[in-house]
Design an enzyme around this catalytic site. Structure first.
Site, PDB file in Angstrom:
ATOM      1  N   PRO A 187       0.838  -1.215   0.000  1.00 50.43           N
ATOM      2  CA  PRO A 187       0.000   0.000   0.000  1.00 50.43           C
ATOM      3  C   PRO A 187       0.868   1.258   0.000  1.00 50.43           C
ATOM      4  O   PRO A 187       1.781   1.383   0.804  1.00 50.43           O
ATOM      5  CB  PRO A 187      -0.797  -0.111   1.309  1.00 50.43           C
ATOM      6  CG  PRO A 187      -0.697  -1.542   1.709  1.00 50.43           C
ATOM      7  CD  PRO A 187       0.610  -2.039   1.180  1.00 50.43           C
ATOM      8  N   GLU A 188       0.612   2.145  -0.937  1.00 47.63           N
ATOM      9  CA  GLU A 188       1.356   3.394  -1.032  1.00 47.63           C
ATOM     10  C   GLU A 188       0.545   4.506  -0.374  1.00 47.63           C
ATOM     11  O   GLU A 188      -0.578   4.283   0.072  1.00 47.63           O
ATOM     12  CB  GLU A 188       1.616   3.721  -2.518  1.00 47.63           C
ATOM     13  CG  GLU A 188       2.538   2.729  -3.212  1.00 47.63           C
ATOM     14  CD  GLU A 188       4.017   2.958  -2.873  1.00 47.63           C
ATOM     15  OE1 GLU A 188       4.333   3.968  -2.209  1.00 47.63           O
ATOM     16  OE2 GLU A 188       4.847   2.129  -3.263  1.00 47.63           O
TER      17      GLU A 188
END
Ligand code: ZN
Length: 271
Positions: free
Chosen positions: A2-3
């Site tokens: 997840p960014e």
């Protein structure tokens, strides 16, 4: 993994259920993720009212009326599930609100983390103390970048991945922003002109802003809090497009390894 846009999307999704809510029940279903849950996590959160949510870099923040904030990181595979019909073996932390909503932090690979930090001391928390400005928001300016990059011979792309220069900007977004700004990712950071940095800053804000709007980018293990898969609904200009034609000039896009990660770019448009 997840960014930043996924974390921002997650926080916004959680806020719909948690902001202003009282936590009626808190359960840890194992002792740890990457490291142990805080020993007093259940005690501090049970009965607390959530006073607000936020994000710093790739960390989500749940503030409470106990003066303590729960700080979570999604690691490689973490996501929050909203109203899971049943809990599975990867649901490691469960929050239930007085209004009857149930949320679970699901993290199959357990590279994530949960901490309790005094809200007043968040800025001094070790993971936050040295962070540069957020990529979205007023603090990231061309003059900040100019000062941070002055005299640096490291490649501009690698400097933009340094959390002390900009907080939470991931590989995808650095590649995209450099393409849009027409800057060669290999260029020595200290040699990027002020004019180019003036072009770059709004493009960094735009690529991140668009990804948040699109609901976060795509990752296999990522799902939005409402349970929908967060597949990226927009096309990237350069990311993962090795050999495909550049949208601007038609030349085949290039990929090379830089600091152990892939960089995609157009050899003609980026100088
Ligand atoms: Zn091109």
């Amino acid at each position: 993994m997840p960014e930043l846009p996924e974390v921002e999307t997650t926080v916004r999704g959680l806020a719909r259920y948690l902001d202003g809510a009282r936590l009626a029940r808190v359960e840890t279903r194992r002792a740890d993720l990457r490291r142990p849950f805080p020993a007093d996590l259940v005690q501090v959160l049970t009965g607390a009212t959530v006073t607000g949510l936020g994000r710093r870099a790739k960390y989500g923040l749940i503030h409470t009326d106990r003066g303590q904030s729960m700080v979570f990181h999604l690691g490689m595979s973490g996501r929050w599930r909203i109203e899971p019909e049943e809990l599975g073996k990867h649901d490691h932390l469960v929050l239930e609100t007085e209004a009857g909503h149930r949320l679970s932090l699901c993290d199959p690979r357990r590279f994530g983390s949960v901490d309790l930090v005094e809200e007043a001391r968040l800025g001094k928390w070790p993971a936050f103390a040295a962070l540069g400005p957020e990529p979205i928001g007023a603090a990231l300016t061309a003059s900040h970048l100019k000062a941070a990059l002055k005299g640096r011979s490291a490649a501009i792309k690698l400097m933009l991945l340094d959390q002390r220069v900009v907080a939470g900007l991931g590989n995808i977004y650095v590649c995209e922003a450099l393409f849009r700004a027409g800057i060669d990712p290999r260029k020595a950071a200290g040699n990027v002109s002020g004019t180019a940095l003036e072009r770059l800053v709004p493009q960094i804000k735009a690529v991140i802003g668009e990804a948040i709007e699109a609901g976060g980018s795509t990752l296999r293990d990522y799902a939005q809090p409402d349970g929908q898969l967060g597949y990226f609904s927009k096309r990237f200009d350069v990311y993962d497009r090795h050999g495909q034609p550049c949208a601007r000039c038609g030349a085949p896009l290039l990929r090379f390894a830089q600091g152990g990660r892939s960089t995609w770019h157009c050899g003609k448009c980026q100088k």
